[in-house]
Write a protein that holds these residues in place. Structure first.
Motif, short mmCIF file in Angstrom:
data_model
loop_
_atom_site.label_atom_id
_atom_site.label_comp_id
_atom_site.label_asym_id
_atom_site.label_seq_id
_atom_site.Cartn_x
_atom_site.Cartn_y
_atom_site.Cartn_z
N GLN A 15 4.72 -6.72 -11.18
CA GLN A 15 4.08 -5.45 -11.53
C GLN A 15 2.75 -5.27 -10.81
N VAL A 16 1.96 -6.35 -10.73
CA VAL A 16 0.68 -6.28 -10.02
C VAL A 16 0.90 -6.01 -8.53
N SER A 17 1.87 -6.70 -7.93
CA SER A 17 2.13 -6.54 -6.50
C SER A 17 2.63 -5.14 -6.17
N VAL A 18 3.54 -4.62 -6.98
CA VAL A 18 4.09 -3.28 -6.73
C VAL A 18 2.99 -2.23 -6.85
N ALA A 19 2.11 -2.39 -7.84
CA ALA A 19 1.01 -1.43 -8.01
C ALA A 19 0.09 -1.45 -6.79
N ARG A 20 -0.24 -2.64 -6.28
CA ARG A 20 -1.09 -2.73 -5.09
C ARG A 20 -0.42 -2.10 -3.89
N ALA A 21 0.85 -2.44 -3.67
CA ALA A 21 1.56 -1.91 -2.51
C ALA A 21 1.70 -0.39 -2.59
N ALA A 22 2.00 0.13 -3.79
CA ALA A 22 2.18 1.57 -3.94
C ALA A 22 0.87 2.32 -3.70
N LEU A 23 -0.24 1.79 -4.24
CA LEU A 23 -1.52 2.46 -4.05
C LEU A 23 -1.95 2.43 -2.59
N GLY A 24 -1.81 1.27 -1.94
CA GLY A 24 -2.17 1.16 -0.53
C GLY A 24 -1.29 2.04 0.35
N PHE A 25 0.02 2.07 0.05
CA PHE A 25 0.91 2.91 0.85
C PHE A 25 0.61 4.38 0.64
N ALA A 26 0.34 4.79 -0.61
CA ALA A 26 0.03 6.19 -0.87
C ALA A 26 -1.21 6.63 -0.10
N LEU A 27 -2.23 5.77 -0.06
CA LEU A 27 -3.45 6.11 0.66
C LEU A 27 -3.23 6.14 2.17
N GLY A 28 -2.71 5.05 2.71
CA GLY A 28 -2.52 4.96 4.16
C GLY A 28 -1.44 5.89 4.68
N GLY A 29 -0.33 6.01 3.94
CA GLY A 29 0.76 6.87 4.39
C GLY A 29 0.39 8.33 4.39
N SER A 30 -0.31 8.79 3.35
CA SER A 30 -0.71 10.20 3.31
C SER A 30 -1.70 10.53 4.42
N LEU A 31 -2.64 9.61 4.69
CA LEU A 31 -3.57 9.83 5.80
C LEU A 31 -2.83 9.82 7.14
N GLY A 32 -1.90 8.90 7.32
CA GLY A 32 -1.14 8.84 8.56
C GLY A 32 -0.34 10.11 8.81
N LEU A 40 -7.14 -1.48 0.63
CA LEU A 40 -7.52 -0.93 1.93
C LEU A 40 -6.78 -1.63 3.07
N LEU A 41 -6.55 -2.93 2.94
CA LEU A 41 -5.80 -3.66 3.97
C LEU A 41 -4.36 -3.16 4.04
N ILE A 42 -3.75 -2.96 2.87
CA ILE A 42 -2.39 -2.42 2.83
C ILE A 42 -2.36 -1.00 3.39
N ALA A 43 -3.36 -0.19 3.02
CA ALA A 43 -3.42 1.19 3.51
C ALA A 43 -3.55 1.23 5.03
N MET A 44 -4.33 0.33 5.59
CA MET A 44 -4.50 0.31 7.04
C MET A 44 -3.19 -0.04 7.74
N GLY A 45 -2.44 -0.98 7.18
CA GLY A 45 -1.15 -1.32 7.76
C GLY A 45 -0.15 -0.18 7.66
N ALA A 46 -0.17 0.56 6.53
CA ALA A 46 0.79 1.65 6.34
C ALA A 46 0.44 2.89 7.14
N PHE A 47 -0.81 3.01 7.56
CA PHE A 47 -1.27 4.22 8.24
C PHE A 47 -0.61 4.42 9.61
N PHE A 48 -0.60 3.38 10.43
CA PHE A 48 -0.26 3.54 11.84
C PHE A 48 1.20 3.94 12.10
N PRO A 49 2.21 3.33 11.45
CA PRO A 49 3.58 3.77 11.74
C PRO A 49 3.84 5.24 11.41
N LEU A 50 3.30 5.73 10.29
CA LEU A 50 3.50 7.14 9.95
C LEU A 50 2.72 8.05 10.89
N TYR A 51 1.53 7.62 11.28
CA TYR A 51 0.74 8.43 12.22
C TYR A 51 1.49 8.58 13.55
#
Length: 271
Positions: free
Chosen positions: A76-93, A142-153
């Motif tokens: 549950q903790v891991s999924v919450a972290r991944a979802a929040l980071g992906f939502a931030l980085g993916g939306s920006l990308g 923020l580390l997860i968000a940075m990783g998720a940003f570039f492929p979508l961008y």
């Protein structure tokens, strides 16, 4: 001329279910064979049980962790972290990719910096994130968000630039507003690239989660793996790895399902 055969909805549904079952069976062939060979070499003592426990012992360990509730708490903790980071980085990308794809000046200003940052390994940035943001949740997200940003961008940018220029001429004739161009023209035409970027972003976010949780977490699947490694509980390490693999595959399958629903209009080669 040959007569066209009309297929009833029930027959079509049965065929669809049969195709899904066939794909699942074929996709399970290699993992099942691997498990059988693994169990055989473990049972005959060819490899060390301490370093390479058998699939049966790993399944028993997984059942114990599920029954105790530890596995779901960490998941549950891991999924919450991944979802929040992906939502931030993916939306920006997605947003910045659209802007850079639509406006040449935005590309000239933003793209060189983004491409430069994209080539920097995340592991090289991890110590800086710890120095700047500490070991708390912010640095991990923020580390997860940075990783998720570039492929979508990158894929959104390429998708926009691959839109047929004649469609923009049609939009001008129809006097589409910029918002209408983006929602009714650009995004539908760029959707194959965007969905590909979504799949890549999800997988990178999941990989970055491992790095984030290995750098000082007190909960999560990555922490579970590190704690088990410290005490040589190899079965728990394999359980954590299996959870990462299964959840990653499930997220990828969800996007594949979206592709099938949203890209029905494509007449592409399927092998």
């Amino acid at each position: 001329m040959p007569e066209e055969r009309i297929v009833s909805p029930d027959v079509a549904k049965r065929r669809s279910r049969g195709n899904v079952s066939r794909r699942v069976l074929l996709g399970s062939t290699v993992p099942l064979l691997t498990l059988l060979v693994w169990q055989f070499v473990s049972a005959w003592g060819i490899v060390s049980q301490q370093l390479f426990p058998s699939p049966v012992s790993i399944a028993i360990e997984m059942y114990r962790m599920i029954a105790s509730g530890d596995l779901f708490e960490h998941l549950q903790v891991s999924v919450a972290r991944a979802a929040l980071g992906f939502a931030l980085g993916g939306s920006l990308g997605l947003t910045i990719g659209l802007i850079v794809g639509l406006f040449r000046k935005a590309e000239q200003v933003l793209d060189p910096t983004v491409q430069m940052l994209r080539t920097v390994p995340l592991l090289a940035i991890t110590p800086l994130f710890i120095l700047w943001f500490g070991f708390g949740e912010l640095s991990k997200v923020l580390l997860i968000a940075m990783g998720a940003f570039f492929p979508l961008y990158v894929n959104t940018f390429l998708g926009v630039r691959n839109v047929d220029a004649k469609l923009f001429d049609v939009a001008r004739v129809l006097e589409f507003s910029r918002f209408k161009q983006v929602t009714q023209l650009v995004l539908p035409a760029a959707l194959p690239n965007v969905l590909l970027g979504l799949r890549l972003s999800l997988s990178i976010a999941w990989l970055c989660l491992v790095v984030a949780e290995l750098m000082g977490a007190d909960a999560g699947i990555g922490y579970l793996i590190m704690d088990a490694r410290s005490f040589m509980r190899t079965g728990e390490v394999f359980v954590g790895i299996l959870v990462f693999a299964v959840v990653g595959k499930l997220t990828d399958s969800v996007v594949r399902l979206l592709e099938g629903k949203l890209l029905k209009w494509q007449d592409s080669y399927r092998g």
